[in-house]
Design a protein around this motif. Structure first.
Motif, PDB file in Angstrom:
ATOM      1  N   LYS A 134      10.467   2.867   5.302  1.00  0.00           N
ATOM      2  CA  LYS A 134       9.703   1.645   5.561  1.00  0.00           C
ATOM      3  C   LYS A 134      10.599   0.409   5.493  1.00  0.00           C
ATOM      4  O   LYS A 134      10.467  -0.518   6.301  1.00  0.00           O
ATOM      5  CB  LYS A 134       8.555   1.515   4.558  1.00  0.00           C
ATOM      6  CG  LYS A 134       7.422   2.503   4.786  1.00  0.00           C
ATOM      7  CD  LYS A 134       6.304   2.293   3.771  1.00  0.00           C
ATOM      8  CE  LYS A 134       5.161   3.266   4.002  1.00  0.00           C
ATOM      9  NZ  LYS A 134       4.090   3.106   2.988  1.00  0.00           N
TER      10      LYS A 134
ATOM     11  N   ASP B 234       1.303  -5.147  10.141  1.00  0.00           N
ATOM     12  CA  ASP B 234       0.212  -4.265  10.522  1.00  0.00           C
ATOM     13  C   ASP B 234       0.596  -2.817  10.239  1.00  0.00           C
ATOM     14  O   ASP B 234       1.742  -2.402  10.443  1.00  0.00           O
ATOM     15  CB  ASP B 234      -0.088  -4.431  12.018  1.00  0.00           C
ATOM     16  CG  ASP B 234      -1.444  -3.866  12.385  1.00  0.00           C
ATOM     17  OD1 ASP B 234      -1.603  -2.631  12.366  1.00  0.00           O
ATOM     18  OD2 ASP B 234      -2.354  -4.671  12.671  1.00  0.00           O
ATOM     19  N   GLN B 235      -0.367  -2.034   9.774  1.00  0.00           N
ATOM     20  CA  GLN B 235      -0.110  -0.630   9.461  1.00  0.00           C
ATOM     21  C   GLN B 235       0.298   0.168  10.698  1.00  0.00           C
ATOM     22  O   GLN B 235       0.936   1.219  10.587  1.00  0.00           O
ATOM     23  CB  GLN B 235      -1.349  -0.008   8.820  1.00  0.00           C
ATOM     24  CG  GLN B 235      -1.596  -0.470   7.390  1.00  0.00           C
ATOM     25  CD  GLN B 235      -0.418  -0.181   6.469  1.00  0.00           C
ATOM     26  OE1 GLN B 235       0.091   0.938   6.410  1.00  0.00           O
ATOM     27  NE2 GLN B 235       0.018  -1.205   5.753  1.00  0.00           N
TER      28      GLN B 235
ATOM     29  N   GLU C 178       0.857  -1.189   0.000  1.00  0.00           N
ATOM     30  CA  GLU C 178       0.000   0.000   0.000  1.00  0.00           C
ATOM     31  C   GLU C 178       0.893   1.239   0.000  1.00  0.00           C
ATOM     32  O   GLU C 178       1.668   1.448   0.916  1.00  0.00           O
ATOM     33  CB  GLU C 178      -0.910   0.001   1.225  1.00  0.00           C
ATOM     34  CG  GLU C 178      -1.888  -1.163   1.286  1.00  0.00           C
ATOM     35  CD  GLU C 178      -2.779  -1.112   2.504  1.00  0.00           C
ATOM     36  OE1 GLU C 178      -2.822  -0.037   3.148  1.00  0.00           O
ATOM     37  OE2 GLU C 178      -3.429  -2.126   2.810  1.00  0.00           O
TER      38      GLU C 178
END
Length: 281
Positions: free
Chosen positions: A29, A273-274, A22
């Motif tokens: 990240k 998990d975000q 996403e």
């Protein structure tokens, strides 16, 4: 974000399908995902499969510092096993596009091994690259931390500095690897191997990997070190490379075309998990 995790001789990678990402998988990240405390923890991220115009698949390889690598032997074996586990390949060989050039791979399910035709090893300074006048970089001197080493440089699509050593150790790699990696003569930095020749069929190496640090095993490092041992006339064309994480078989055809064979172990599948990407105080 779904992921799969594998290791090849203790060199662990996370495989992520671009369709499951996403937004952008940026350097921040990547560093977080690879972090051993704040993320899943790994020696890098394999982003694929990606559509390729020239090969069956395309793969992007990221180091834990967020930088993109040209090629990774262990990463390519892991990605090949991932393709097999997803039933995207079977017994026949297939091709993978990397930033360091195309490779051909084959999964050998009866032995749990994966074979990768890594490409051709080169020793010329223009191709590695190494600064200075154009030359083959063989048996040159480099100083790091007040100590002088004799080294050879090579590329298998990514740069390597192979240091000849009678007693390679983790301590030696950790103390001097970082200094050699960032030596100004290597404009793109370099992977570093400290190599001991055991006999004409076996060598032992300790590895400092560019962008990752001390590493238990590396396929491209094994290939580069074995190529240097062959180039110097110290080994034959079939060489077993021993590392703290285990060993790989490297075979050379005429012209230093390299074939690597070794195992891959599946660890787990999971979901990122975000929440882990949210900034916290």
């Amino acid at each position: 974000m779904k992921y799969s995790k594998y290791h090849a001789l203790g060199n662990d990678y996370i495989v992520i399908d671009p369709n499951d990402v996403e937004g952008e998988l940026d350097g921040e990240k990547i560093r977080l995902i690879c972090h051993r405390n704040y993320g899943v923890g790994s020696d890098g991220i394999l982003l694929g499969p990606i559509a390729s115009r020239s090969c069956d698949f395309k793969l992007r390889i990221f180091n834990p510092d967020g930088g993109e690598a040209e090629k990774s032997g262990n990463g390519l074996r892991i990605f090949s096993r991932y393709l097999w586990d997803r039933a995207l390949v079977r017994e026949h060989s297939f091709t993978i596009e990397t930033a360091g050039g195309p490779v051909t791979a084959q999964v050998l399910p009866e032995t749990g091994q994966v074979t990768v035709q890594m490409g051709q090893v080169h020793f010329h300074s223009d191709r590695i690259p190494v600064s200075g006048e154009p030359r083959e970089v063989i048996n040159e001197r480099i100083e790091a931390g007040g100590k002088v080493f004799i080294y050879c440089a090579a590329t298998i699509g990514n740069p390597h500095c192979v240091v000849c050593s009678e007693t390679p150790s983790a301590e030696l790699a950790k103390q001097y690897g970082r200094l050699i990696e960032t030596d100004p003569r290597f404009p793109e930095r370099t992977n570093v191997q400290f190599m001991e020749v055991l006999d004409r069929q076996n060598i032992r190496i300790e590895i400092w990997e560019r962008g990752a640090g001390y590493t238990l095993a590396s396929g491209s490092s094994s290939t580069a070190a074995a190529a240097v041992a062959l180039k110097l006339g110290l080994c034959d064309s079939k060489i077993r490379v021993h590392m703290p994480g285990g060993s790989l078989q490297i075979e050379f055809k005429e012209g230093f075309w390299a074939i690597m064979t070794g195992p891959v172990i599946r660890i787990c599948d999971g979901n990122l998990d975000q929440e882990m990407f949210a900034r916290t105080s």
